[in-house]
Design an enzyme around this catalytic site. Structure first.
Site, PDB file in Angstrom:
ATOM      1  N   ASP A 103       0.860  -1.175   0.000  1.00 22.95           N
ATOM      2  CA  ASP A 103       0.000   0.000   0.000  1.00 22.95           C
ATOM      3  C   ASP A 103       0.901   1.231   0.000  1.00 22.95           C
ATOM      4  O   ASP A 103       1.472   1.581   1.037  1.00 22.95           O
ATOM      5  CB  ASP A 103      -0.913   0.010   1.223  1.00 22.95           C
ATOM      6  CG  ASP A 103      -1.952   1.128   1.162  1.00 22.95           C
ATOM      7  OD1 ASP A 103      -1.701   2.136   0.486  1.00 22.95           O
ATOM      8  OD2 ASP A 103      -3.013   0.987   1.797  1.00 22.95           O
ATOM      9  N   ARG A 154     -13.669  -4.519  -3.432  1.00 22.12           N
ATOM     10  CA  ARG A 154     -14.471  -4.006  -4.542  1.00 22.12           C
ATOM     11  C   ARG A 154     -14.269  -4.893  -5.751  1.00 22.12           C
ATOM     12  O   ARG A 154     -13.148  -5.311  -6.064  1.00 22.12           O
ATOM     13  CB  ARG A 154     -14.071  -2.562  -4.880  1.00 22.12           C
ATOM     14  CG  ARG A 154     -14.229  -1.585  -3.736  1.00 22.12           C
ATOM     15  CD  ARG A 154     -15.646  -1.495  -3.216  1.00 22.12           C
ATOM     16  NE  ARG A 154     -16.554  -0.825  -4.114  1.00 22.12           N
ATOM     17  CZ  ARG A 154     -16.778   0.488  -4.128  1.00 22.12           C
ATOM     18  NH1 ARG A 154     -16.126   1.281  -3.317  1.00 22.12           N
ATOM     19  NH2 ARG A 154     -17.654   1.017  -4.957  1.00 22.12           N
ATOM     20  N   ASP A 185     -16.564 -12.135  -2.233  1.00 23.56           N
ATOM     21  CA  ASP A 185     -17.824 -11.555  -1.766  1.00 23.56           C
ATOM     22  C   ASP A 185     -18.305 -10.440  -2.681  1.00 23.56           C
ATOM     23  O   ASP A 185     -19.457 -10.040  -2.601  1.00 23.56           O
ATOM     24  CB  ASP A 185     -17.648 -11.010  -0.343  1.00 23.56           C
ATOM     25  CG  ASP A 185     -18.954 -10.494   0.248  1.00 23.56           C
ATOM     26  OD1 ASP A 185     -19.915 -11.283   0.326  1.00 23.56           O
ATOM     27  OD2 ASP A 185     -19.016  -9.296   0.622  1.00 23.56           O
ATOM     28  N   GLU A 243     -23.006  -7.467 -10.405  1.00 27.83           N
ATOM     29  CA  GLU A 243     -23.814  -7.986  -9.299  1.00 27.83           C
ATOM     30  C   GLU A 243     -25.290  -7.720  -9.575  1.00 27.83           C
ATOM     31  O   GLU A 243     -25.652  -6.590  -9.895  1.00 27.83           O
ATOM     32  CB  GLU A 243     -23.403  -7.310  -7.980  1.00 27.83           C
ATOM     33  CG  GLU A 243     -21.970  -7.603  -7.574  1.00 27.83           C
ATOM     34  CD  GLU A 243     -21.581  -6.987  -6.234  1.00 27.83           C
ATOM     35  OE1 GLU A 243     -22.461  -6.384  -5.568  1.00 27.83           O
ATOM     36  OE2 GLU A 243     -20.410  -7.106  -5.833  1.00 27.83           O
ATOM     37  N   HIS A 294     -22.081 -10.531  -1.587  1.00 22.80           N
ATOM     38  CA  HIS A 294     -21.810  -9.186  -1.063  1.00 22.80           C
ATOM     39  C   HIS A 294     -22.394  -9.032   0.345  1.00 22.80           C
ATOM     40  O   HIS A 294     -23.139  -8.091   0.639  1.00 22.80           O
ATOM     41  CB  HIS A 294     -22.382  -8.125  -2.000  1.00 22.80           C
ATOM     42  CG  HIS A 294     -21.618  -6.836  -1.939  1.00 22.80           C
ATOM     43  ND1 HIS A 294     -21.440  -6.010  -3.018  1.00 22.80           N
ATOM     44  CD2 HIS A 294     -20.990  -6.213  -0.910  1.00 22.80           C
ATOM     45  CE1 HIS A 294     -20.739  -4.945  -2.667  1.00 22.80           C
ATOM     46  NE2 HIS A 294     -20.458  -5.039  -1.381  1.00 22.80           N
ATOM     47  N   LEU A 295     -21.996  -9.947   1.236  1.00 22.71           N
ATOM     48  CA  LEU A 295     -22.534  -9.982   2.596  1.00 22.71           C
ATOM     49  C   LEU A 295     -21.499  -9.671   3.662  1.00 22.71           C
ATOM     50  O   LEU A 295     -21.797  -9.813   4.851  1.00 22.71           O
ATOM     51  CB  LEU A 295     -23.116 -11.379   2.889  1.00 22.71           C
ATOM     52  CG  LEU A 295     -24.386 -11.777   2.145  1.00 22.71           C
ATOM     53  CD1 LEU A 295     -24.769 -13.210   2.514  1.00 22.71           C
ATOM     54  CD2 LEU A 295     -25.525 -10.818   2.478  1.00 22.71           C
TER      55      LEU A 295
END
Length: 369
Positions: free
Chosen positions: A207, A267, A291, A296, A315-316
């Protein structure tokens, strides 16, 4: 009226526009706990999400309900607490009394920020509300993929006792002693790093914007090429920007060691899913836990369908009761600060000052993606 605050001799009209996740009950309870029940005259609107998927409404995206219902419910309200209600230009023009629109999401994508600023409406948001939940979900997917838990579960449900998982070539992977690379080191990545270190993993982080001093002791900061080449597991935690869109594609997956694992709870647009499906099918990757997706919900012809070694959730990662409760408390706290004339903690817009007004004590904040 308290000095610098709002007149509380009469209750302030407020709309709580919850849904079936951040319940109206949670919003009202948090509002009463933070500001006292006597401070507010509460009206409620229940939105249909998640039973009805969110989507674009007028010029905003990822909203629930309708402009007409919100305009009717907002009549006379000065404050709105919500997760999904659409703050559009039409809503703003129809609701001139509105002063604060508090969104209990990591970013107020359901609000037209430019129009809100033009109408003098402060929009706040709730960063970090789901950091703990997403970190835990990341670890759950990681472990389920590495130990191949879903196929074992399915075989048991089908009445089979399959001991084939003890065959060396079929056996799962351990985290202890393995190197795990985290791409991104925000609130979620930092929590995942701490948990991985406790489980005995070696943790690398790529990062370029992270402060190494803020990383847990034992984490090593490296560039992305070294992380990909060295990690048995790669987990994505980067923000989605122009720089990170498509960050992991065919070349990056090929750079990972044979038999490695990829996890994405961040994402969908960070990852090339066609390239991922190919890497699973040709055996280069051992497994993947996902996820979030590029589309989607997943269409029937999506390349992931039929690929081996997948652990998928819809996506939970942020779907815990604690997230809903924390989100309600965060927006209630912003409403209480507004009530007492205090600057918001997390403001997405700074409405223009009227002529002769004193300078605002807050600065505009960048909306997280």
């Amino acid at each position: 009226m308290s000095e610098g605050g709002n007149d509380v001799s009469e209750p302030i009209p407020v709309l709580v526009a919850g849904d079936h996740f951040v319940l109206n009950r949670l919003l009202v309870e948090a509002l009463h706990e933070a500001g006292g029940p006597a401070a507010w005259r509460v009206r409620e609107l229940e939105l249909p999400w998640p039973h009805v998927p969110f989507g674009p409404i007028a010029e905003v995206r990822e909203a629930s309900g309708s402009e007409d219902r919100l305009i009717e419910a907002l009549a006379g309200a000065r404050v709105c607490l919500t997760q999904m209600a659409p703050l559009t230009r039409r809503v703003l023009e129809a609701c001139p009394e509105l002063e604060l629109f508090a969104v209990c999401r990591g970013g107020p994508v359901n609000a037209n920020l430019a129009a809100a600023a033009e109408h003098g409406v402060a929009v706040t948001f709730a960063p970090g509300r789901n950091a703990a939940s997403t970190a835990e979900h990341t670890l759950a997917l990681m472990l389920a993929a590495m130990r191949r838990i879903p196929p074992a579960h399915e075989s048991m449900l089908a009445g089979r006792w399959d001991g084939g998982g003890y065959a060396y070539d079929a056996a799962g992977l351990e985290l202890a002693g393995r190197t795990v690379g985290l791409v991104g080191a925000g609130a979620v990545g930092g929590r995942v790093a701490t948990a991985l270190l406790a489980l005995g993993a070696h943790v690398l982080v790529a990062d370029p914007y992270a402060d190494p001093a803020a990383m847990p002791a034992g984490v090593r900061m490296v560039g992305l090429p070294e992380l990909l080449a060295s990690s048995t597991v790669v987990s994505l935690h980067a923000r989605l920007t122009a720089e990170t869109t498509g960050l992991i594609g065919t070349a990056e997956l090929a750079a990972m060691p044979p038999g490695s694992v990829l996890v994405n709870c961040a994402r969908g647009a960070l990852l090339d899913y066609g390239a991922l499906a190919a890497a699973l099918r040709n055996g280069h990757l051992f497994a993947a836990g996902l996820d979030v997706y590029d589309v989607e919900p997943l269409p029937p012809d999506h390349p992931l369908h039929g690929a081996p070694g997948l652990v998928l959730t819809p996506h939970l990662a942020g779907a815990s009761r604690a997230v809903a409760e924390r989100a309600a408390r965060m927006v209630a706290a912003e409403a209480t600060r507004w009530l007492h004339g205090e600057p918001p903690l997390h403001q997405a817009t700074e409405p223009p000052r009227s002529a002769g007004a004193a300078p605002s004590p807050t600065r505009p904040r960048t909306v997280p993606r």
